[in-house]
Write an enzyme that holds these catalytic residues in place. Structure first.
Site, PDB file in Angstrom:
ATOM      1  N   GLU A  40       0.849  -1.134   0.073  1.00 15.51           N
ATOM      2  CA  GLU A  40      -0.198  -0.049   0.018  1.00 15.51           C
ATOM      3  C   GLU A  40       0.645   1.310  -0.052  1.00 15.51           C
ATOM      4  O   GLU A  40       0.368   2.202  -0.795  1.00 15.51           O
ATOM      5  CB  GLU A  40      -0.889   0.082   1.111  1.00 15.51           C
ATOM      6  CG  GLU A  40      -1.828   1.412   1.318  1.00 15.51           C
ATOM      7  CD  GLU A  40      -2.688   1.318   2.387  1.00 15.51           C
ATOM      8  OE1 GLU A  40      -2.860   0.413   3.105  1.00 15.51           O
ATOM      9  OE2 GLU A  40      -3.586   2.178   2.193  1.00 15.51           O
ATOM     10  N   ASP A  59      -0.537  -5.288   3.098  1.00 11.42           N
ATOM     11  CA  ASP A  59      -1.277  -4.049   3.629  1.00 11.42           C
ATOM     12  C   ASP A  59      -0.333  -4.059   5.057  1.00 11.42           C
ATOM     13  O   ASP A  59      -0.781  -4.900   5.810  1.00 11.42           O
ATOM     14  CB  ASP A  59      -2.706  -4.130   3.802  1.00 11.42           C
ATOM     15  CG  ASP A  59      -3.398  -2.776   4.331  1.00 11.42           C
ATOM     16  OD1 ASP A  59      -2.631  -1.803   4.721  1.00 11.42           O
ATOM     17  OD2 ASP A  59      -4.665  -2.611   4.151  1.00 11.42           O
ATOM     18  N   ASP A  81      -3.699  -2.547   8.265  1.00 16.65           N
ATOM     19  CA  ASP A  81      -5.208  -2.623   7.970  1.00 16.65           C
ATOM     20  C   ASP A  81      -5.933  -2.025   8.859  1.00 16.65           C
ATOM     21  O   ASP A  81      -6.106  -2.794  10.043  1.00 16.65           O
ATOM     22  CB  ASP A  81      -5.650  -3.773   6.953  1.00 16.65           C
ATOM     23  CG  ASP A  81      -7.046  -3.571   6.483  1.00 16.65           C
ATOM     24  OD1 ASP A  81      -7.289  -2.599   5.747  1.00 16.65           O
ATOM     25  OD2 ASP A  81      -8.037  -4.121   6.777  1.00 16.65           O
ATOM     26  N   THR A  86      -5.892   1.571   9.632  1.00 13.84           N
ATOM     27  CA  THR A  86      -4.992   2.619  10.388  1.00 13.84           C
ATOM     28  C   THR A  86      -5.813   3.541  11.418  1.00 13.84           C
ATOM     29  O   THR A  86      -5.060   3.948  12.148  1.00 13.84           O
ATOM     30  CB  THR A  86      -4.229   3.251   8.973  1.00 13.84           C
ATOM     31  OG1 THR A  86      -3.518   2.162   8.320  1.00 13.84           O
ATOM     32  CG2 THR A  86      -3.547   4.464   9.440  1.00 13.84           C
ATOM     33  N   ASP A 113      -6.217  -4.589   0.680  1.00 16.70           N
ATOM     34  CA  ASP A 113      -7.356  -4.755   1.667  1.00 16.70           C
ATOM     35  C   ASP A 113      -7.875  -6.132   1.733  1.00 16.70           C
ATOM     36  O   ASP A 113      -8.069  -6.688   2.686  1.00 16.70           O
ATOM     37  CB  ASP A 113      -8.606  -3.807   1.497  1.00 16.70           C
ATOM     38  CG  ASP A 113      -7.995  -2.482   1.358  1.00 16.70           C
ATOM     39  OD1 ASP A 113      -7.299  -2.080   2.389  1.00 16.70           O
ATOM     40  OD2 ASP A 113      -8.559  -1.494   0.572  1.00 16.70           O
TER      41      ASP A 113
END
Ligand code: IPD
Ligand code: CA
Ligand code: CA
Length: 258
Positions: A64, A80, A83, A85, A208
């Protein structure tokens, strides 16, 4: 070999999350308001890269915060580093590291780890899905009206027909519980574990959903795009369910009534 690298990498990333959680770290904005990246996202990404590149220097990486690091290899790591955040940045322990491994265009391995609940979800294509080493299975519910669902909302309001708020409203008006955890990877894993009967979201990125998608499939669930086509992490919409409520949920998302 790839699986042991995956486990080492996810641990390395999660150690960074633990180091920074509830401490002080820099937070910056990635463009739209509240689309955040923290120092911990970068630290997690760096730790994960280091494990993968030590073990498989030729492999392709998509992550990401860095984007694509292409190579000629047909094995791609989809990462990620955190995930959830926003949860992480607020000290909410619903966040995770998510890593999927794609080979020749197919997901073959996925792991999602929430170090704050000590929950490690792993799936291997054709070999099932586990939570902390125990096999998991999707739920058995067949009536959407008595289901427990989960969804997420994009950082920018999506003003489209059958958009996130319209679908949410339709379900809530029927008193169907629709949770919002704030981590799509965990939404998928919790669906795989039978805690939720279904998950949908309108706009996700490959990192994601890559790992969680395989975890749901290997737990016996069904994952498609919003129209019911076979799922690809490279398009935005997702419906992931226990299979039994899939058609009903897909109908609602496409304008049908309950
Ligand atoms: C987000 C989370 C959230 C989802 C967003 C994602 P991030 O990822 O998965 O649940 O609703 O669409 O962007 O930014 O926390 O890695
Ligand atoms: Ca994410
Ligand atoms: Ca992230």
């Amino acid at each position: 070999m790839i699986k042991s690298t995956l486990l080492q990498a996810i641990d390395a990333g999660a150690n960074e999350l633990k180091k920074y959680f509830n401490g002080t770290f820099t937070i910056s904005n990635k463009g739209t308001l509240n689309d955040l990246v923290t120092e911990a996202d970068h630290a997690s990404e760096k730790a994960i890269f280091s494990v993968i590149q030590n073990n498989h220097p030729d492999h392709f990486i998509l992550s990401e915060e860095t984007g694509e690091m292409p190579t000629a290899s047909t094995t791609k790591w989809i990462i990620d580093p955190i995930d959830g955040t926003i949860n992480f940045a607020n000290g909410i322990p619903i966040c995770c590291v998510s890593i999927g491994v794609e080979q020749d265009g197919k997901m073959i391995l996925g792991a999602v780890y929430n170090p704050f609940m000590n929950e490690m979800f792993i799936a291997e294509k054709g070999k099932g899905a586990t939570l902390n080493g125990q096999k998991i299975q999707v739920s058995n519910k067949s009536d959407i009206l008595s289901s427990c669902l989960v969804t997420g909302f994009p950082y920018q309001y999506l003003d489209t027909e059958n958009g996130p708020l319209q679908i949410f409203e339709k379900l809530i008006r029927k008193a169907i519980p629709v949770r919002r955890l704030g981590s799509a990877a965990l939404d998928l894993c919790w669906t795989a574990a039978g805690r939720f009967d279904g998950f949908y979201e309108h706009k996700l990125q490959a990192w994601d959903s890559a790992a969680g998608f395989l975890i749901v499939e290997e737990a016996g669930g069904k994952v498609t795009d919003l129209k019911g086509n076979p799922y690809s992490p490279y398009q935005p919409g997702i419906i992931a369910t226990n299979g039994k409520i899939h058609a009903s949920l897909q109908g609602v998302i496409n304008g049908g009534s309950l």
